[in-house]
Enzyme design. Structure first.
Site, PDB file in Angstrom:
ATOM      1  N   CYS A 114       0.807  -1.222   0.000  1.00 44.03           N
ATOM      2  CA  CYS A 114       0.000   0.000   0.000  1.00 44.03           C
ATOM      3  C   CYS A 114       0.838   1.269   0.000  1.00 44.03           C
ATOM      4  O   CYS A 114       0.349   2.339  -0.370  1.00 44.03           O
ATOM      5  CB  CYS A 114      -0.947   0.008   1.199  1.00 44.03           C
ATOM      6  SG  CYS A 114      -2.127  -1.365   1.205  1.00 44.03           S
ATOM      7  N   HIS A 251      -3.303   7.434   1.789  1.00 45.24           N
ATOM      8  CA  HIS A 251      -3.695   6.102   1.351  1.00 45.24           C
ATOM      9  C   HIS A 251      -5.086   5.824   1.895  1.00 45.24           C
ATOM     10  O   HIS A 251      -5.362   6.032   3.078  1.00 45.24           O
ATOM     11  CB  HIS A 251      -2.691   5.075   1.872  1.00 45.24           C
ATOM     12  CG  HIS A 251      -3.147   3.664   1.743  1.00 45.24           C
ATOM     13  ND1 HIS A 251      -3.653   3.156   0.551  1.00 45.24           N
ATOM     14  CD2 HIS A 251      -3.206   2.647   2.640  1.00 45.24           C
ATOM     15  CE1 HIS A 251      -3.976   1.883   0.737  1.00 45.24           C
ATOM     16  NE2 HIS A 251      -3.716   1.560   1.983  1.00 45.24           N
ATOM     17  N   ASN A 281     -10.055  -0.040  -0.263  1.00 53.67           N
ATOM     18  CA  ASN A 281      -8.589   0.026  -0.232  1.00 53.67           C
ATOM     19  C   ASN A 281      -8.056  -0.556  -1.533  1.00 53.67           C
ATOM     20  O   ASN A 281      -8.114  -1.768  -1.754  1.00 53.67           O
ATOM     21  CB  ASN A 281      -8.077  -0.765   0.974  1.00 53.67           C
ATOM     22  CG  ASN A 281      -6.564  -0.699   1.121  1.00 53.67           C
ATOM     23  OD1 ASN A 281      -5.844  -0.320   0.204  1.00 53.67           O
ATOM     24  ND2 ASN A 281      -6.073  -1.087   2.294  1.00 53.67           N
TER      25      ASN A 281
END
Length: 324
Positions: A114, A251, A281
């Protein structure tokens, strides 16, 4: 003379299939309310059968090229951040190069889960500043739906697929914070925390792609502190404070992490770009996706200071400060 890596174009792509939280209620012991309350996610996009990470990346790249009014052969290099490549090798970047019809330049992938996009931006910035390339397509693309355990309600409802891209171009600057482009970055990792977020498969372990495994609560506690720290560090490198930031582009993992980090930075949520409710996500794709959406919505404007920060498996985390 100071060379800055300035954003020349931006674009994104999301697969057509939209999966609302209610879809999971038929197969899992979960509810729309449970998912929204714990993550802020309302829906996400899943790639179609046969739709690969490189396909998403190509479409995001094409959108960024159109936005910049550039052709594929105007690009010197491709850097793709992904943890879900089409194949073990070759790189997604070379597949994108072929798909775009590029006949020159070079491409490679960056893998920091990520946090991959801040790693990719930092790498592309170094290539431009050192003179290795002048225009670089920096893409984040993921198909995390391919590595979900659909029986694990704590993880499979959180992730989505998508791609986002920025084109960076080397331009002369004055060497101070009035310059457009990437102004500073900060990268970190700590392999002692691997068990918090990992995939239980790999070429040299079991020869399988594996499924995502996550320890949610410990990861949450690590995330807020580390994201705050890395943003502070990157800002301090160029003499900026939290209140100098026009937009935080985090993020998009979890709305509670986003809110917790904003609170610690002393930044109100109306200065945070939030897309987690619509995308879930999307790992390395989430920051460029959020930037592209922020531009489309008219929020991010010429001259704005953006602070991007992310944390992912490894653990790996970092931030990039840039002026739009």
């Amino acid at each position: 003379m100071t060379i800055r890596a300035v954003v020349k174009g931006v674009g994104h792509y999301l697969p057509e299939r939209i999966v609302e939280n209610s879809e999971f209620e038929t197969t899992l012991d979960t509810t729309d309310e449970w998912i929204r309350t714990r993550s802020g996610i309302e829906r996400r996009h899943f790639a179609a059968e046969g739709e690969t990470t490189s396909m998403l990346a190509i479409k995001a790249a094409q959108a960024a090229l159109a936005n910049a009014d550039l052709m594929p052969d105007d690009i010197d290099a491709l850097v793709v951040a992904t943890s879900t490549p089409d194949l073990t090798f070759p790189s997604v970047a070379t597949m994108v190069q072929s798909g775009l019809g590029m006949t020159r330049g070079f491409g490679f992938d960056v893998q920091a889960v990520c946090a991959g996009y801040v790693y990719a931006l930092t790498t592309a910035n170094a290539l431009i500043v050192s003179g290795q390339a002048n225009r670089i397509l920096v893409i984040g693309a993921e198909t995390f739906s391919r590595i979900m355990d659909w029986t694990d309600r704590s993880t499979c409802v959180l992730f989505g697929d998508g791609a986002g891209a920025l084109i960076l171009e080397g331009q002369e600057g004055t060497g101070d914070i009035s310059d457009r482009g990437i102004l500073s970055s900060d990268l970190n990792s700590d392999g002692r925390h691997r068990e918090m977020l990992y995939v239980d498969g790999g070429v040299s372990t079991n020869g399988q792609s594996g499924k995502l495994r996550m320890q949610g609560n410990p990861l949450f506690r690590q995330a807020v502190d580390k994201l705050t720290q890395t943003a502070h560090t990157a800002l301090a490198k160029i003499g900026l404070a939290d209140n100098d930031v026009d937009w935080i582009v985090p993020h998009q993992a979890n709305i509670r992490i986003i809110k917790g980090t904003a609170k610690k930075l002393g930044v109100s949520m109306d200065r945070v770009i939030v897309t987690v409710q619509d995308h879930g996500n999307t790992s390395a794709a989430s920051i460029p996706l959020a930037i592209s959406v922020g531009v489309d919505q008219g929020k991010i404007k010429h001259g704005d200071i953006l602070a991007t920060e992310a944390i992912g498996g490894g653990l790996a985390w970092g931030s990039v400060i840039l002026r739009w």
